[in-house]
Design a protein around this motif. Structure first.
Motif, PDB file in Angstrom:
ATOM      1  N   GLN A  56       8.329  12.285   3.680  1.00  9.49           N
ATOM      2  CA  GLN A  56       9.637  12.560   3.070  1.00  9.49           C
ATOM      3  C   GLN A  56      10.234  13.855   3.607  1.00  9.49           C
ATOM      4  O   GLN A  56      11.422  13.927   3.906  1.00  9.49           O
ATOM      5  CB  GLN A  56       9.514  12.662   1.548  1.00  9.49           C
TER       6      GLN A  56
ATOM      7  N   LEU B 161      -1.430  14.645  11.708  1.00  8.61           N
ATOM      8  CA  LEU B 161      -2.693  14.642  10.965  1.00  8.61           C
ATOM      9  C   LEU B 161      -3.875  14.159  11.804  1.00  8.61           C
ATOM     10  O   LEU B 161      -4.998  14.582  11.600  1.00  8.61           O
ATOM     11  CB  LEU B 161      -2.564  13.790   9.702  1.00  8.61           C
ATOM     12  N   GLU B 162      -3.588  13.261  12.757  1.00  7.77           N
ATOM     13  CA  GLU B 162      -4.693  12.754  13.565  1.00  7.77           C
ATOM     14  C   GLU B 162      -5.043  13.679  14.713  1.00  7.77           C
ATOM     15  O   GLU B 162      -6.192  13.840  15.064  1.00  7.77           O
ATOM     16  CB  GLU B 162      -4.352  11.365  14.126  1.00  7.77           C
TER      17      GLU B 162
ATOM     18  N   GLU C 212       4.514  12.863   0.862  1.00 13.22           N
ATOM     19  CA  GLU C 212       5.412  14.024   0.764  1.00 13.22           C
ATOM     20  C   GLU C 212       5.751  14.559   2.155  1.00 13.22           C
ATOM     21  O   GLU C 212       6.888  14.951   2.418  1.00 13.22           O
ATOM     22  CB  GLU C 212       4.767  15.113  -0.103  1.00 13.22           C
ATOM     23  N   LEU C 213       4.770  14.543   3.070  1.00 14.94           N
ATOM     24  CA  LEU C 213       5.033  15.018   4.429  1.00 14.94           C
ATOM     25  C   LEU C 213       6.029  14.098   5.135  1.00 14.94           C
ATOM     26  O   LEU C 213       6.956  14.567   5.807  1.00 14.94           O
ATOM     27  CB  LEU C 213       3.720  15.132   5.215  1.00 14.94           C
TER      28      LEU C 213
ATOM     29  N   GLN D 197       7.058   8.721   9.819  1.00 13.38           N
ATOM     30  CA  GLN D 197       5.696   8.212   9.682  1.00 13.38           C
ATOM     31  C   GLN D 197       4.886   8.494  10.945  1.00 13.38           C
ATOM     32  O   GLN D 197       3.739   8.923  10.871  1.00 13.38           O
ATOM     33  CB  GLN D 197       5.785   6.704   9.485  1.00 13.38           C
ATOM     34  N   ARG D 198       5.528   8.232  12.092  1.00 15.56           N
ATOM     35  CA  ARG D 198       4.826   8.443  13.358  1.00 15.56           C
ATOM     36  C   ARG D 198       4.472   9.927  13.530  1.00 15.56           C
ATOM     37  O   ARG D 198       3.359  10.269  13.925  1.00 15.56           O
ATOM     38  CB  ARG D 198       5.737   7.985  14.510  1.00 15.56           C
ATOM     39  N   MET D 199       5.420  10.807  13.179  1.00 11.92           N
ATOM     40  CA  MET D 199       5.155  12.244  13.279  1.00 11.92           C
ATOM     41  C   MET D 199       4.005  12.641  12.367  1.00 11.92           C
ATOM     42  O   MET D 199       3.123  13.403  12.751  1.00 11.92           O
ATOM     43  CB  MET D 199       6.408  13.035  12.874  1.00 11.92           C
TER      44      MET D 199
ATOM     45  N   LEU E  23       1.032   5.257   0.630  1.00 13.49           N
ATOM     46  CA  LEU E  23       0.281   6.326   1.276  1.00 13.49           C
ATOM     47  C   LEU E  23      -0.152   7.306   0.201  1.00 13.49           C
ATOM     48  O   LEU E  23       0.454   7.368  -0.864  1.00 13.49           O
ATOM     49  CB  LEU E  23       1.173   7.032   2.285  1.00 13.49           C
ATOM     50  N   SER E  24      -1.170   8.094   0.464  1.00 11.97           N
ATOM     51  CA  SER E  24      -1.604   9.049  -0.562  1.00 11.97           C
ATOM     52  C   SER E  24      -0.539  10.145  -0.678  1.00 11.97           C
ATOM     53  O   SER E  24       0.225  10.390   0.254  1.00 11.97           O
ATOM     54  CB  SER E  24      -2.983   9.602  -0.235  1.00 11.97           C
ATOM     55  N   PRO E  25      -0.443  10.801  -1.867  1.00  6.88           N
ATOM     56  CA  PRO E  25       0.714  11.656  -2.179  1.00  6.88           C
ATOM     57  C   PRO E  25       1.026  12.732  -1.132  1.00  6.88           C
ATOM     58  O   PRO E  25       2.195  12.919  -0.780  1.00  6.88           O
ATOM     59  CB  PRO E  25       0.324  12.294  -3.519  1.00  6.88           C
ATOM     60  N   ALA E  26       0.018  13.441  -0.620  1.00  8.75           N
ATOM     61  CA  ALA E  26       0.294  14.529   0.332  1.00  8.75           C
ATOM     62  C   ALA E  26       0.880  13.964   1.622  1.00  8.75           C
ATOM     63  O   ALA E  26       1.763  14.568   2.233  1.00  8.75           O
ATOM     64  CB  ALA E  26      -0.973  15.314   0.628  1.00  8.75           C
ATOM     65  N   ILE E  27       0.416  12.776   2.041  1.00  9.56           N
ATOM     66  CA  ILE E  27       0.941  12.152   3.254  1.00  9.56           C
ATOM     67  C   ILE E  27       2.378  11.701   2.999  1.00  9.56           C
ATOM     68  O   ILE E  27       3.273  11.945   3.797  1.00  9.56           O
ATOM     69  CB  ILE E  27       0.057  10.952   3.674  1.00  9.56           C
TER      70      ILE E  27
ATOM     71  N   PHE F  39       1.468  10.835  11.164  1.00  9.52           N
ATOM     72  CA  PHE F  39       0.158  10.394  11.641  1.00  9.52           C
ATOM     73  C   PHE F  39      -0.269  11.189  12.875  1.00  9.52           C
ATOM     74  O   PHE F  39      -1.435  11.572  13.001  1.00  9.52           O
ATOM     75  CB  PHE F  39       0.160   8.892  11.941  1.00  9.52           C
TER      76      PHE F  39
ATOM     77  N   MET G 120       0.836  -1.206   0.000  1.00  4.42           N
ATOM     78  CA  MET G 120       0.000   0.000   0.000  1.00  4.42           C
ATOM     79  C   MET G 120       0.867   1.251   0.000  1.00  4.42           C
ATOM     80  O   MET G 120       1.764   1.410   0.816  1.00  4.42           O
ATOM     81  CB  MET G 120      -0.847   0.019   1.276  1.00  4.42           C
TER      82      MET G 120
END
Lengths: 202, 202
Positions: B12, B33-34, B9-10, B26-28, B3-7, B30, B1
């Motif tokens: 990266q 965004l959550e 890019e964040l 990744q943890r940062m 992740l969607s592009p904006a996620i 999520f 899977m």
């Protein structure tokens, strides 16, 4: 010595990131300002974009920019009749990386926690109930965390599925692959014994 | 899977921060965004502001929003006749936190490193030479890092100061306070012996 206001604010803002303390924030600030000004602007843009565009999938509630996320939009996965319940989008990612699961997900974005005032509707169980009613779901796989709250949430959803006669399973607890028995905690080892599998000699 | 592009890019972009690997990024992502969308926007703003406003002090080259930083603008510190040479703005902060030093700084923003093509002018030694010429500086304190490059840079600046008959000192090397002799490396212990101080019984 006080840092100048814009630098101070950047240090403070970086501390909002999980796992970043005052020293790391300072190091990040100096690194960005001394050597990575373009990177800093790229990060600012990525943050703004993500906050603006990313919302929740209208099917499974995971984070996505689309109305429906890529997994929910995949007809093959929808037709599998499998629905895996997880707590966070990070869990979806972890399961996807195993490559073992080809069904759909439902992301609770949390777990039941009455003490914090988090009830069934806060984790989308009303939406889930509706989906269980309307869709041809054959099995609900409970993959909430093996914590007290995660187990409670799993029980609650198991009841929900049973009332609709849908087969429900819980992911296996046991000894982690590559671990050593000596260092595994009691509860896990108990689960490993009670959940033992007969070896088929054929 | 994916992740969607904006996620994606964040994730990266967060990896540009020092000490942040793929899992932390990744943890940062999520977490922001959550649970911290306002925090994410605050961070984006702080990054943009800092990159836009923060430049270098026209006296000591440290990072600041002003033309001249607060320390260089302080007449009492300027009149002390002391000039401490450090490699980075973080070093200024560390020295300020001791509360022991009341003079001015000159920040090299690096060190001499001929192999990487970093020569005297890249670390502002032409500006420093002019200051040593024009200002009433009584002592130059060399506080570059105790690395090969830091020592070479200190030597170079010591020559510069000597040619103008300015007293030059190097911060002391020795056993760190709170350390144990057993775990101190040879070179440091050697410095600690050669730099020993006579105890004054009066």
């Amino acid at each position: 010595m006080r840092l100048s206001p814009a630098i101070q604010e950047l240090v403070q803002a970086l501390r909002l990131l999980p796992g970043v303390g005052p020293k790391s924030a300072q190091r990040m600030t100096f690194q960005l300002l001394e050597r990575q000004r373009e990177g800093a602007l790229r990060l600012a843009q990525a943050l703004t974009d993500a906050v603006e565009k990313v919302g929740h999938c209208n099917q499974c509630r995971t984070l996505t920019e689309e109305q429906t996320c890529a997994i929910c939009a995949d007809a093959k996965r929808r037709d599998s009749g499998l629905l895996c319940i997880v707590e966070t989008p990070a869990d979806v990612l972890a399961i996807e990386q195993t490559g073992q699961y080809q069904g759909c997900y439902f992301v609770l974005m949390g777990h039941l926690s009455p003490l914090d005032g988090i009830g069934p509707e806060d984790i989308g169980l009303d939406v889930l109930a509706k989906r269980l009613q309307q869709e041809a779901i054959e099995e609900v796989i409970l993959a909430t965390n093996p914590t007290v709250e995660g187990e409670a949430t799993a029980h609650f959803i198991a009841d929900l599925a049973r009332s609709r006669n849908i087969r429900t399973s819980r992911i296996a607890h046991g000894v982690p692959v590559g671990g050593e028995l000596e260092y595994v905690d009691q509860a896990t080892l108990g689960h490993a014994f009670s959940g033992r599998k007969v070896i088929d000699h054929n």
